[in-house]
Design an enzyme around this catalytic site. Structure first.
Site, PDB file in Angstrom:
ATOM      1  N   HIS A  35      -7.207   1.049  -6.423  1.00 14.34           N
ATOM      2  CA  HIS A  35      -7.141   0.390  -5.258  1.00 14.34           C
ATOM      3  C   HIS A  35      -7.829  -0.669  -5.995  1.00 14.34           C
ATOM      4  O   HIS A  35      -9.214  -1.141  -5.707  1.00 14.34           O
ATOM      5  CB  HIS A  35      -8.118   1.044  -4.503  1.00 14.34           C
ATOM      6  CG  HIS A  35      -8.114  -0.004  -2.976  1.00 14.34           C
ATOM      7  ND1 HIS A  35      -7.525  -0.772  -2.650  1.00 14.34           N
ATOM      8  CD2 HIS A  35      -8.533   0.749  -1.312  1.00 14.34           C
ATOM      9  CE1 HIS A  35      -8.044  -1.199  -1.187  1.00 14.34           C
ATOM     10  NE2 HIS A  35      -8.725  -0.139  -1.330  1.00 14.34           N
ATOM     11  N   ASP A  95     -16.885   6.676  -1.285  1.00 13.43           N
ATOM     12  CA  ASP A  95     -16.302   6.302  -0.645  1.00 13.43           C
ATOM     13  C   ASP A  95     -16.005   8.051  -0.069  1.00 13.43           C
ATOM     14  O   ASP A  95     -16.578   9.315  -0.789  1.00 13.43           O
ATOM     15  CB  ASP A  95     -14.946   6.187  -2.170  1.00 13.43           C
ATOM     16  CG  ASP A  95     -13.186   5.863  -1.005  1.00 13.43           C
ATOM     17  OD1 ASP A  95     -14.077   5.751   0.078  1.00 13.43           O
ATOM     18  OD2 ASP A  95     -12.379   5.522  -1.576  1.00 13.43           O
ATOM     19  N   ARG A 123       0.838  -0.531  -0.092  1.00 15.20           N
ATOM     20  CA  ARG A 123      -0.219   0.129   0.227  1.00 15.20           C
ATOM     21  C   ARG A 123       1.470   1.352   0.076  1.00 15.20           C
ATOM     22  O   ARG A 123       1.609   1.303   1.195  1.00 15.20           O
ATOM     23  CB  ARG A 123      -0.669  -0.168   1.119  1.00 15.20           C
ATOM     24  CG  ARG A 123      -1.427   1.442   1.475  1.00 15.20           C
ATOM     25  CD  ARG A 123      -3.227   1.431   2.759  1.00 15.20           C
ATOM     26  NE  ARG A 123      -4.105   0.685   1.794  1.00 15.20           N
ATOM     27  CZ  ARG A 123      -5.369   0.852   2.634  1.00 15.20           C
ATOM     28  NH1 ARG A 123      -5.294   1.172   3.151  1.00 15.20           N
ATOM     29  NH2 ARG A 123      -5.935   0.106   1.913  1.00 15.20           N
ATOM     30  N   GLN A 140      -9.573  -4.114  -3.982  1.00 13.92           N
ATOM     31  CA  GLN A 140     -10.857  -3.619  -3.297  1.00 13.92           C
ATOM     32  C   GLN A 140     -12.106  -3.600  -4.146  1.00 13.92           C
ATOM     33  O   GLN A 140     -12.978  -4.304  -4.023  1.00 13.92           O
ATOM     34  CB  GLN A 140     -11.019  -1.953  -2.526  1.00 13.92           C
ATOM     35  CG  GLN A 140     -12.816  -1.445  -2.297  1.00 13.92           C
ATOM     36  CD  GLN A 140     -12.952  -2.225  -0.570  1.00 13.92           C
ATOM     37  OE1 GLN A 140     -12.295  -2.374   0.078  1.00 13.92           O
ATOM     38  NE2 GLN A 140     -13.759  -2.449  -0.805  1.00 13.92           N
ATOM     39  N   ARG A 153     -13.280  -8.670   0.742  1.00 11.12           N
ATOM     40  CA  ARG A 153     -11.381  -9.307   0.711  1.00 11.12           C
ATOM     41  C   ARG A 153     -11.352 -10.022   1.072  1.00 11.12           C
ATOM     42  O   ARG A 153     -10.326 -10.319   0.578  1.00 11.12           O
ATOM     43  CB  ARG A 153     -11.356  -7.581   1.814  1.00 11.12           C
ATOM     44  CG  ARG A 153     -12.184  -5.913   2.070  1.00 11.12           C
ATOM     45  CD  ARG A 153     -11.300  -5.865   0.207  1.00 11.12           C
ATOM     46  NE  ARG A 153      -9.941  -5.227   0.308  1.00 11.12           N
ATOM     47  CZ  ARG A 153      -9.241  -4.719   0.685  1.00 11.12           C
ATOM     48  NH1 ARG A 153      -9.941  -3.740   1.363  1.00 11.12           N
ATOM     49  NH2 ARG A 153      -7.938  -4.258   0.995  1.00 11.12           N
ATOM     50  N   CYS A 175     -16.401   0.996   0.497  1.00  7.15           N
ATOM     51  CA  CYS A 175     -14.894   0.083   0.722  1.00  7.15           C
ATOM     52  C   CYS A 175     -14.747  -0.107   2.211  1.00  7.15           C
ATOM     53  O   CYS A 175     -14.297  -0.328   3.048  1.00  7.15           O
ATOM     54  CB  CYS A 175     -14.055   0.711  -0.305  1.00  7.15           C
ATOM     55  SG  CYS A 175     -12.950   2.206  -0.130  1.00  7.15           S
TER      56      CYS A 175
END
Ligand code: CP
Ligand code: NVA
Length: 307
Positions: free
Chosen positions: A128, A224, A101, A131, A292, A264
């Site tokens: 991402h 988000d 990340r 996700q 996930r 998310c």
């Protein structure tokens, strides 16, 4: 040749489906496969905070028979002191895969170019993709076939989540809409890549500035945070710009009556979404968070088979 997962379009439509189907099988029989038995180690590196990604990779790697080595950049030589490619060359002698990340997508590309083990993007400023595997898995669980669905993402169209929606949905043959202020529209190059993919899969990409027009009759509504990690300095301006894109009951009422709501997480209730929506019956955010685990396990199994 080693396969990496740095962006959603690193997978073809068929490959994406293969991973989603494997994820569904792993969800019903969690310990059915142990490709990391040995145990082999997977490095999971964080330059930014995380709850879900950290836990789901750690648990998933353990489920697959391996050992997760969680590395915080602050306590490592990465992040200015050593290049991504030198780090990759050190890690590949000892670990089966690298999950990272980070901020710049270019760092992930450098890491992947420098190593023979799979590199996985666990969130960058631009994408991402892990996700999105979980999100698509969740939508399949609740709605069946993905191709032909229409999904609207509202808010920061330039964010990692919006841009991953654009690429992953185009790959899946979904009609994806992004509603954002014009200055926060997805990057032109990402939209061009997605358009080219959609031309083959039957999906489409449409950009809107009007949130009402964008959600009319859609199957899935997604949002988000308006202030992604690294953008904290812009918070005041962003809250101003994104106000009209809040997902509330009135906006949800314009989508299909049984439309799903995804986020998310982490969520800022009262900003990008109201509590009524995220905690309401159309919300599938807890399934999404659980998925996930299953989606990333499937991804790791798939990548390790090709390593
Ligand atoms: N959705 C997500 O990636 O959450 P974390 O930041 O908690 O990992
Ligand atoms: N767009 C958010 C996602 C967090 C999981 C961020 O980058 O902060």
């Amino acid at each position: 040749m080693t396969r990496h997962f740095l962006r959603d379009d690193d997978l073809t439509q068929l490959e994406q489906l293969e991973i989603l189907e494997l994820a569904e099988r792993l969800k019903t029989d969690r310990f059915q496969t142990r490709p990391l038995a040995g145990p082999q180690t997977v490095a999971v590196i964080f330059d930014k905070s995380s709850t879900r990604t950290r836990v789901s990779f750690a648990v998933g790697i353990a489920d697959l028979g391996g050992i997760p080595l969680i590395i915080s950049t602050a306590n490592s030589q990465l992040g200015g002191k050593e290049t991504a490619s030198d780090t990759a060359r050190v890690l590949e002698r000892q670990v089966a895969a690298i999950v990272w990340r980070t901020y710049a997508q270019a760092g992930l590309e450098e890491m992947a170019a420098g190593t023979t083990v799979p590199v996985v993007n666990a969130l960058s400023d631009d994408f991402h993709p892990c996700q999105l595997l979980a999100d698509l898995m969740t939508i399949r669980e609740h709605r069946g076939e993905l191709a032909g669905l229409t999904i609207t993402f509202l808010g920061d169209g330039r964010s990692n989540m919006a841009q991953s929606y654009v690429l992953a949905c185009a790959t899946a043959g979904i009609n994806v809409r992004v509603a954002s202020p014009a200055e926060y529209a997805p990057d032109d190059a990402v939209v061009a890549d997605a358009d080219a993919i959609a031309a083959k899969t039957g999906g489409s990409v449409s950009l809107f500035t009007d949130p009402i027009e964008a959600v009319a009759g859609v199957d899935v509504v997604v949002t988000d945070t308006w202030v992604s990690m690294g953008k904290e300095d812009e918070k005041a301006a962003r809250l101003q710009s994104f106000g009209q894109y809040q997902v509330n009951a009135e906006l949800m009422a314009l989508a299909k009556p049984d439309a799903l709501f995804l986020h998310c997480l982490p969520a800022d209730r009262g900003f990008e979404v109201t509590a009524e929506v995220i905690d309401g019956i159309q919300s599938v955010v807890w399934d999404e968070a659980e998925n996930r685990l299953h989606a990333q396990k499937a991804l790791l199994v798939w990548l390790l088979e090709r390593a």
